[in-house]
Write a protein that holds these residues in place. Structure first.
Motif, PDB file in Angstrom:
ATOM      1  N   LYS A   1       6.174 -10.478   4.816  1.00  0.00           N
ATOM      2  CA  LYS A   1       5.901 -11.131   6.149  1.00  0.00           C
ATOM      3  C   LYS A   1       6.922 -11.441   7.109  1.00  0.00           C
ATOM      4  O   LYS A   1       6.586 -11.704   8.501  1.00  0.00           O
TER       5      LYS A   1
ATOM      6  N   ALA B   1       0.003  -9.553   3.483  1.00  0.00           N
ATOM      7  CA  ALA B   1       1.246  -8.841   3.593  1.00  0.00           C
ATOM      8  C   ALA B   1       0.820  -7.482   4.401  1.00  0.00           C
ATOM      9  O   ALA B   1       0.043  -6.862   3.929  1.00  0.00           O
TER      10      ALA B   1
ATOM     11  N   THR C   1      -2.884 -11.562   0.325  1.00  0.00           N
ATOM     12  CA  THR C   1      -1.659 -12.265   0.845  1.00  0.00           C
ATOM     13  C   THR C   1      -1.365 -12.043   2.306  1.00  0.00           C
ATOM     14  O   THR C   1      -0.785 -12.920   2.821  1.00  0.00           O
TER      15      THR C   1
ATOM     16  N   LEU D   1       6.599 -11.444  -7.059  1.00  0.00           N
ATOM     17  CA  LEU D   1       5.520 -11.177  -6.026  1.00  0.00           C
ATOM     18  C   LEU D   1       5.699 -12.095  -4.992  1.00  0.00           C
ATOM     19  O   LEU D   1       5.544 -11.827  -3.863  1.00  0.00           O
ATOM     20  N   GLN D   2       6.039 -13.434  -5.308  1.00  0.00           N
ATOM     21  CA  GLN D   2       6.542 -14.380  -4.273  1.00  0.00           C
ATOM     22  C   GLN D   2       7.577 -13.968  -3.230  1.00  0.00           C
ATOM     23  O   GLN D   2       7.304 -13.910  -2.022  1.00  0.00           O
TER      24      GLN D   2
ATOM     25  N   VAL E   1       5.855 -10.736  -1.005  1.00  0.00           N
ATOM     26  CA  VAL E   1       5.351 -11.278  -0.028  1.00  0.00           C
ATOM     27  C   VAL E   1       5.873 -12.082   1.058  1.00  0.00           C
ATOM     28  O   VAL E   1       5.645 -11.676   2.349  1.00  0.00           O
TER      29      VAL E   1
ATOM     30  N   LYS F   1      -2.858  -6.959  -0.547  1.00  0.00           N
ATOM     31  CA  LYS F   1      -2.538  -6.983   0.742  1.00  0.00           C
ATOM     32  C   LYS F   1      -3.547  -8.137   1.526  1.00  0.00           C
ATOM     33  O   LYS F   1      -3.129  -8.815   2.220  1.00  0.00           O
TER      34      LYS F   1
END
Length: 326
Positions: A150, A180, A178, A142-143, A146, A175
């Motif tokens: 970005k 994103a 985060t 997930l990191q 994101v 979204k």
């Protein structure tokens, strides 16, 4: 003397009646068949959950439990039918959090009020949701996702089975949480969204584990996260959202049974005990697992609190994401 005797007889009868123990509604319940409304045709996923529960309840309660299939209109038909039934515990409905929570924010006008018209009875299952990606996407967590989103705002996209579906609403929460910028691409069905992501026409897809597990195992998709409390035994290498630092996703898609508001509390409690007993057997756990779900039980009070908490979480998400089904 005769007059006194005549007066005393009715008085003694009234005193005896007052002293008699007061019965509870649940003592005589059920005295006739119970109907369970299902938003789906025979063989649909809600139907597959409801029928084995109905059979278990029939065996333990000694009354027929009839499945009443009411497909159509995104569950509005089923919920309206429930609302218009007598509040006596003889009409129930199997629902998802979409019917009990999300619809209030997805529709400007509903024929029922989820908070005023529905009485929580018992949860029955959660459906694990897995965030998957096309193997070519350069993100393995997930990191990573994101950071990639970005760095390329508006370039990445994700598929969903339809506007307002669980994959759509859950991804919009991701979204918002985060920041994103990832484009939503809605399809007409889950398989359409799945095939699009496998074919790299879309890059991401959040879906029930049963739908995507085969493709994850054969390498056509890669899994970035799962929304369960603990890792799924069938996907032991897939980290949860929580493990990766993203809170609020635990067991977000659930199914449960509700009644209309006004059913006597002791009947609701009796139904909760019967439904909980029905789903806790090993046979039911295996059956639900075959449908890609995990048995979920709680008290009436905890289930009602869960629904209330979901309103507080998902109402703002749907409004901020401007998702509408009108």
């Amino acid at each position: 003397m005769l007059t006194r005797r005549r007066l005393a007889a009715p008085l003694l009868g009234l005193l005896a009646l007052a002293a008699a123990p007061v019965g509870h509604a649940a003592d005589a319940y059920p005295s006739k068949p119970i109907h369970v409304i299902v938003n789906g045709a025979p063989g649909s996923l809600p139907d597959l959950f409801a029928r084995p529960i109905a059979e278990k309840m029939r065996q333990s309660m000694g009354q027929a439990v009839v499945i009443d299939n009411r497909p159509g209109a995104g569950g509005l038909l089923a919920m309206t039918n429930l609302k218009n039934s007598a509040a006596d515990g003889y009409t129930l409905a199997i629902v998802t959090n979409a019917h009990a929570v999300w619809n209030q924010y997805l529709f400007n006008k509903l024929p029922y009020d989820p908070q005023a018209d529905l009485q929580a009875v018992a949860p029955v299952a959660v459906i694990p949701m897995v965030l998957t990606a096309n193997p070519g996407l350069p993100a393995n967590s997930l990191q990573d996702l994101v950071a990639l989103a970005k760095s390329k705002p508006g370039v990445l996209n994700y598929a969903s089975s339809s506007v307002g579906s669980p994959p759509h609403v859950l991804f919009e929460m991701f979204k918002l949480q985060t920041g994103a910028d990832i484009l939503h691409v809605p399809f007409k069905s889950g398989p359409d969204a799945l095939n699009s992501t496998i074919g790299d026409r879309t890059q991401l897809y959040l879906a029930g584990s049963a739908l995507v597990e085969p493709q994850i195992k054969d390498g056509r998709l890669k899994a970035l996260a799962i929304d369960t409390k603990d890792r799924l035994p069938s996907l032991p290498n897939v980290k949860t959202f929580d493990e990766q630092g993203f809170q609020g996703y635990e067991s977000t898609v659930w199914l449960g049974i509700v009644a209309q508001t006004g059913v006597p509390k002791d009947i609701v409690q009796k139904l909760n005990r019967e439904i909980t007993k029905a789903v806790q057997g090993d046979d039911m756990k295996k059956l639900y697992a075959s449908h890609g779900s995990i048995v979920y039980t709680s008290s009436v009070e905890d289930f009602a609190a869960r629904i209330k908490a979901d309103h507080a979480v998902w109402g703002p998400v749907i409004k901020k994401a401007n998702i509408s089904l009108d």
